[in-house]
Motif scaffolding. Structure first.
Motif, short mmCIF file in Angstrom:
data_model
loop_
_atom_site.label_atom_id
_atom_site.label_comp_id
_atom_site.label_asym_id
_atom_site.label_seq_id
_atom_site.Cartn_x
_atom_site.Cartn_y
_atom_site.Cartn_z
N LEU A 162 0.81 -1.22 0.00
CA LEU A 162 0.00 0.00 0.00
C LEU A 162 0.85 1.27 0.00
O LEU A 162 0.32 2.36 -0.18
N GLY A 163 2.15 1.14 0.21
CA GLY A 163 3.02 2.30 0.12
C GLY A 163 3.76 2.71 1.37
O GLY A 163 4.40 3.76 1.39
N ALA A 164 3.71 1.89 2.42
CA ALA A 164 4.51 2.22 3.60
C ALA A 164 5.99 2.16 3.24
O ALA A 164 6.40 1.33 2.42
N THR A 165 6.76 3.05 3.82
CA THR A 165 8.19 3.09 3.56
C THR A 165 8.94 2.13 4.47
O THR A 165 9.90 1.50 4.05
N SER A 166 8.52 2.06 5.71
CA SER A 166 9.20 1.22 6.70
C SER A 166 8.19 0.59 7.63
O SER A 166 7.04 1.04 7.71
N TYR A 167 8.63 -0.45 8.34
CA TYR A 167 7.75 -1.18 9.24
C TYR A 167 8.53 -1.49 10.51
O TYR A 167 9.47 -2.28 10.49
N LEU A 168 8.16 -0.82 11.60
CA LEU A 168 8.84 -0.99 12.88
C LEU A 168 7.85 -1.46 13.94
O LEU A 168 6.65 -1.19 13.83
N LEU A 169 8.40 -2.09 14.96
CA LEU A 169 7.56 -2.50 16.08
C LEU A 169 7.69 -1.47 17.19
O LEU A 169 8.72 -0.80 17.33
N LYS A 170 6.67 -1.37 18.01
CA LYS A 170 6.68 -0.40 19.11
C LYS A 170 7.74 -0.71 20.15
O LYS A 170 8.04 0.12 20.99
N THR A 171 8.33 -1.87 20.07
CA THR A 171 9.41 -2.22 20.98
C THR A 171 10.76 -1.65 20.51
O THR A 171 11.76 -1.78 21.21
N ALA A 172 10.77 -1.01 19.35
CA ALA A 172 12.01 -0.43 18.81
C ALA A 172 12.53 0.67 19.75
O ALA A 172 11.75 1.40 20.36
N ARG A 173 13.84 0.74 19.84
CA ARG A 173 14.46 1.80 20.64
C ARG A 173 14.32 3.14 19.91
O ARG A 173 14.16 3.18 18.69
N ARG A 174 14.38 4.21 20.67
CA ARG A 174 14.22 5.55 20.11
C ARG A 174 15.23 5.80 18.99
O ARG A 174 14.88 6.33 17.94
N ASP A 175 16.48 5.40 19.18
CA ASP A 175 17.50 5.63 18.15
C ASP A 175 17.19 4.86 16.87
O ASP A 175 17.48 5.33 15.77
N GLU A 176 16.57 3.68 16.98
CA GLU A 176 16.16 2.92 15.80
C GLU A 176 15.06 3.64 15.04
O GLU A 176 15.06 3.67 13.80
N ILE A 177 14.12 4.21 15.78
CA ILE A 177 13.02 4.95 15.15
C ILE A 177 13.57 6.19 14.44
O ILE A 177 13.22 6.47 13.29
N ILE A 178 14.45 6.91 15.11
CA ILE A 178 15.04 8.12 14.50
C ILE A 178 15.83 7.75 13.26
O ILE A 178 15.72 8.42 12.22
N LYS A 179 16.60 6.68 13.33
CA LYS A 179 17.37 6.22 12.17
C LYS A 179 16.43 5.86 11.00
O LYS A 179 16.71 6.18 9.85
N ALA A 180 15.31 5.21 11.31
CA ALA A 180 14.34 4.85 10.27
C ALA A 180 13.70 6.09 9.65
O ALA A 180 13.50 6.14 8.44
N ILE A 181 13.40 7.09 10.47
CA ILE A 181 12.81 8.33 9.96
C ILE A 181 13.80 9.02 9.02
O ILE A 181 13.45 9.41 7.90
N ARG A 182 15.04 9.16 9.47
CA ARG A 182 16.06 9.80 8.62
C ARG A 182 16.30 8.98 7.35
O ARG A 182 16.47 9.53 6.27
N GLY A 183 16.32 7.68 7.50
CA GLY A 183 16.49 6.82 6.34
C GLY A 183 15.35 6.96 5.35
O GLY A 183 15.56 7.02 4.14
N ALA A 184 14.13 7.03 5.86
CA ALA A 184 12.95 7.17 4.99
C ALA A 184 13.03 8.48 4.20
O ALA A 184 12.69 8.51 3.01
N LEU A 185 13.50 9.53 4.84
CA LEU A 185 13.66 10.81 4.14
C LEU A 185 14.69 10.70 3.03
O LEU A 185 14.63 11.42 2.04
#
Length: 180
Positions: free
Chosen positions: A70-93
């Motif tokens: 459907l077009g999601a860029t990434s798929y993370l679990l809520k158990t992800a650490r904050r730095d993993e989420i930030i890395k995914a956001i920057r990566g998605a950009l």
């Protein structure tokens, strides 16, 4: 990074995206009113270049494939650490896709396995509601033998021990939503 807004449900998430036009959107799959997959569809139809990261508790392989389709860029679990989420956001950009390792493992464990057909999912949903083969056959206008054949196929595809186990596996893998 700056948080532009948040939403309590899928409908509000769509409205907020249209209003705020964020560079990246984090979205859950389980939301009231409009679920995350429906919200992704609506947003990507209106904004094909939208960058959407799924952040959820569901590692199920069928949901993951559907979200990416459907077009999601990434798929993370809520158990992800904050730095993993930030890395995914920057990566998605930067155009990169990220998948939680647990999610990748779940998908890999089912690679090469055949998925369930819409008809099989329909039978399984009725099984989850507690219906007998006869009742399912009548509801779907098929024979009781066809119901049994579909259940045999479902149990084989899911490596399930019985009907209840098949329902639980299908829910966990994301073929059908929990029957709450």
């Amino acid at each position: 990074m700056e948080v532009l807004g948040e939403a309590a449900d899928g409908r509000e998430a769509i409205e907020q995206f249209q209003k705020l036009l964020p560079d990246v959107m984090l979205i859950d799959l389980q939301m009231p009113d409009v679920d995350g997959l429906q919200a992704i569809t609506t947003i990507r139809n209106a904004f094909p270049d939208a960058t959407i990261i799924v952040l959820t508790t569901f590692p199920g392989d069928a949901r993951v494939v559907r979200a990416f389709t459907l077009g999601a860029t990434s798929y993370l679990l809520k158990t992800a650490r904050r730095d993993e989420i930030i890395k995914a956001i920057r990566g998605a950009l930067g155009g990169r896709h990220t998948m939680a390792p647990e999610v990748a493992q779940e998908i890999a464990s089912h690679t090469g396995h055949e998925g369930l057909t819409e008809r099989e999912i329909g039978v399984l949903k009725l099984v989850a509601e507690g219906h007998s083969n006869r009742t399912i056959a009548n509801a779907l206008c098929i024979s009781e033998d066809t119901v049994k054949a579909r259940m045999k196929s479902i149990m084989g595809k899911l490596s399930a021990e019985d009907r209840t186990h098949a329902v639980m596996i299908a829910i966990r893998r994301g073929f059908m939503e929990s029957q709450r």
